[in-house]
Design an enzyme around this catalytic site. Structure first.
Site, PDB file in Angstrom:
ATOM      1  N   GLU A 185      38.404  41.873  49.735  1.00 46.94           N
ATOM      2  CA  GLU A 185      39.700  41.969  50.414  1.00 46.94           C
ATOM      3  C   GLU A 185      39.565  41.986  51.929  1.00 46.94           C
ATOM      4  O   GLU A 185      40.530  41.702  52.643  1.00 46.94           O
ATOM      5  CB  GLU A 185      40.455  43.217  49.955  1.00 46.94           C
ATOM      6  CG  GLU A 185      39.809  44.542  50.277  1.00 46.94           C
ATOM      7  CD  GLU A 185      38.905  45.053  49.173  1.00 46.94           C
ATOM      8  OE1 GLU A 185      38.618  46.264  49.161  1.00 46.94           O
ATOM      9  OE2 GLU A 185      38.472  44.236  48.336  1.00 46.94           O
ATOM     10  N   HIS A 188      33.480  44.159  48.977  1.00 41.91           N
ATOM     11  CA  HIS A 188      34.944  44.255  49.115  1.00 41.91           C
ATOM     12  C   HIS A 188      35.495  42.904  49.594  1.00 41.91           C
ATOM     13  O   HIS A 188      35.623  42.675  50.803  1.00 41.91           O
ATOM     14  CB  HIS A 188      35.319  45.342  50.122  1.00 41.91           C
ATOM     15  CG  HIS A 188      35.081  46.730  49.641  1.00 41.91           C
ATOM     16  ND1 HIS A 188      36.082  47.521  49.125  1.00 41.91           N
ATOM     17  CD2 HIS A 188      33.942  47.475  49.584  1.00 41.91           C
ATOM     18  CE1 HIS A 188      35.580  48.699  48.785  1.00 41.91           C
ATOM     19  NE2 HIS A 188      34.282  48.700  49.047  1.00 41.91           N
ATOM     20  N   CYS A 218      33.905  47.314  43.997  1.00 42.04           N
ATOM     21  CA  CYS A 218      33.008  48.401  44.402  1.00 42.04           C
ATOM     22  C   CYS A 218      32.917  49.449  43.294  1.00 42.04           C
ATOM     23  O   CYS A 218      32.241  49.233  42.299  1.00 42.04           O
ATOM     24  CB  CYS A 218      33.482  48.997  45.727  1.00 42.04           C
ATOM     25  SG  CYS A 218      32.243  50.039  46.535  1.00 42.04           S
TER      26      CYS A 218
END
Length: 558
Positions: A518, A516, A404
């Site tokens: 994750e 993102h 990001c």
């Protein structure tokens, strides 16, 4: 529908989320479908406006909901997809009740916390618990409900009262309560008094625990278990000893060894015949794979050192999904994760002119790392330090992963120092600049994008679905100039307007993602960008890519 409530006493941050997730995982190993709900007793509507330093990471769900980080734990442990409604806050409940009152739904009655707020909470729980959480579309069998905060707090009082009523609403055979408490060690002695007081308060509020999970730095002594049993009016088998372990992945094993599933099966009248086989089996099933994961974690050798250059490193929960992604990738690569937390501001000369020790310590951590990670964030503080870190990783051919803001930082650095675009910056961070490399793009970002090159190989597909949390993106007007200089945008959205992934030619691993990754990592299935980053940092990326090329379906899902 069966409900398992997880509450906490004595202190906050005691580990309710991990115990709730572990309980759900163990129930799922029996073949049950499990959902989860997190109750947060703060007035915010959601976590989206809260600083990471205030409340930890803001986790983003598939429907765009910005929620508490514990929902990330649920999704990772249970491999399910939740919605924004799986996170209840005081703000959400009060807004619902007030809107109903304005519409005349209460027929002119005086609206009170009891019964109107407590009824709204119970209605919400019953409605959301039935929402399917996987591709089968089937209604879950069990819902884990984590009650945030500490029992006895003023903020949590309406939710505790709602739980008291809820146990009668759904019936005793459908409601079980696990209360997590602290057993501190004072002068070498394990003290049970805080737990005794916490259970007494809980009973005074009308809730009786079926299981007491005692958190302690060391395994509980038998005499302590017996004491908790006697003074808290539960059997010894209802006292769970949850001591500190080498990783949270071991907590389900701890609970299984103490017959948690067997107890809940009997208490909630679940299907007892499915339990012995599924818990004893090894190999391809969920429980066997989880046990293999914990064994692999204990046998990790070698180390990969990562410098996480961020803005919120003083509260490590701010990056909990990032850390989990790194851990999952390291498990698959077979390396131990060594994480250096580097405050981006400490890398800036001007910020540290009066404190050179911080500056030199930060740069030493960066230069000694095997890989550099710059995660997401907001605001100007530390951005020049991040740009310096990205420049160092690029010039010294150290693996770099930008997430990001980390992507935007690397693009700004490349524009300045390679493309020669003077004063390149982000209009989010600096107003009135001429060369706006990062600009506000108001249309809603799609989570459907195409990817090629090595990252596409790791995904095993040229089409990727990921989650976003940002408002500013790479300015399309500068893309051709940047790409001609060697930084290629290998992943874009369907309309070819948004730069989602970049990769630098002639570099071991220099990758940025606007999304993102994750948020979708799983212990048994690591996020591809993080996996590639760790593999490159460990020096095994080429070997892994070679093996993937031999498999037509791309990366193997373990």
């Amino acid at each position: 529908m069966k409900y398992v409530i997880v509450s906490g006493g004595v202190i906050s941050g005691i580990g309710k989320g991990v115990i709730a997730s572990s309980t759900g995982l163990l129930l799922k190993t029996t073949g049950l479908k499990v959902s989860a709900i997190k109750v947060d007793p703060y007035m915010n509507i959601d976590a989206g406006t809260m600083s990471p330093l205030e409340h930890g990471e803001v986790f983003v769900l598939n429907d765009g909901g910005e929620v508490d980080l514990d929902l990330g734990n649920y999704e990772r442990y249970l491999n399910i997809t939740l919605t924004r409604d799986n996170n209840i806050t005081t703000g959400k409940i009060y807004i619902q009740v007030i809107e109903k009152e304005r519409k005349g739904a209460y027929l002119g009655k005086t609206v009170m916390v009891v019964p109107h707020i407590t009824n709204e909470i119970q209605d919400w729980l019953e409605r959301v618990a039935k929402i399917p959480v996987d591709d089968t579309g089937e209604v879950p069998d069990v819902c884990i409900i984590e009650l945030g905060g500490t029992v006895g707090d003023i903020e949590a009082a309406p939710f505790v009262e709602a739980m008291r009523q809820f146990q009668f609403r759904v019936g005793h055979e459908n409601f079980a309560l696990i209360h997590v408490s602290l057993v501190p060690i004072v002068g070498g002695e394990q003290k049970t008094k805080p737990t005794q007081v916490a259970i007494r308060d809980l009973r005074g509020l009308g809730l009786t625990p079926d299981l007491i999970a005692c958190r302690c730095p060391k395994p509980l002594e038998k005499s302590v278990i017996d004491k908790v049993s006697m003074f808290c009016h539960v059997g010894p088998e209802q006292v769970l000893a949850v001591h500190d372990v080498s990783s949270t992945y071991h907590v389900p094993l701890l609970l299984e060894q103490q017959n948690l599933v067997r107890f809940l099966t009997k208490r909630l009248n679940l299907q007892p015949n499915s339990i012995p086989d599924s818990l004893k089996a090894t190999g391809s099933n969920l429980w066997g794979r989880w046990k293999e994961l914990t064994i692999a974690h204990d046998r990790l050798f070698g180390e990969v050192k990562i410098a996480l250059v961020g803005k919120y490193v003083n509260l490590q929960d701010s990056y909990i999904s990032v850390v989990k992604s790194l851990e999952h990738a390291c498990l698959k690569v077979g390396k131990k994760l060594s994480l250096d937390w580097v405050d981006a501001s400490d890398l800036e000369v001007e910020m540290n002119s009066e404190n050179p020790q911080k500056y030199h310590k930060a740069w030493h951590a960066l230069c000694s790392a095997n890989g550099v990670l710059v995660p997401g964030g907001f605001g100007t503080r530390g951005t020049e330090g991040m740009i310096a870190a990205a420049k160092w990783a690029r010039e010294n051919k150290k693996p770099y992963l930008g997430i990001c803001l980390g992507l935007q930082i690397a693009v700004i650095e490349y524009a300045r120092n390679v493309c020669g675009i003077q004063g390149a910056h982000s209009e989010e961070l600096v107003s009135g600049i001429e060369n706006k490399l990062i600009v506000f793009m108001p249309e809603i970002s799609k989570t459907h994008l195409g990817g090629t090159m090595r990252l596409g190989q790791l995904y095993g597909s040229s089409t990727i679905h990921e989650r976003h949390r940002h408002r500013y993106e790479v300015n399309p007007d500068y893309v051709d100039r940047i790409e001609q200089a060697g930084l290629r945008f290998v992943g874009r959205d369907e309309e070819n307007k948004r730069m989602e992934i970049f990769e630098l030619n002639c570099h071991p691993w220099y990758v940025g993602t606007q999304y993102h990754p994750e948020y979708l990592t799983r212990p048994l299935d690591p996020s591809p960008p993080y996996f590639g980053f760790i593999a490159a940092s460990a020096g095994v990326l080429d070997e892994i890519l070679s093996n993937i090329q031999k498999r037509p379906n791309g990366i193997h899902k373990i």
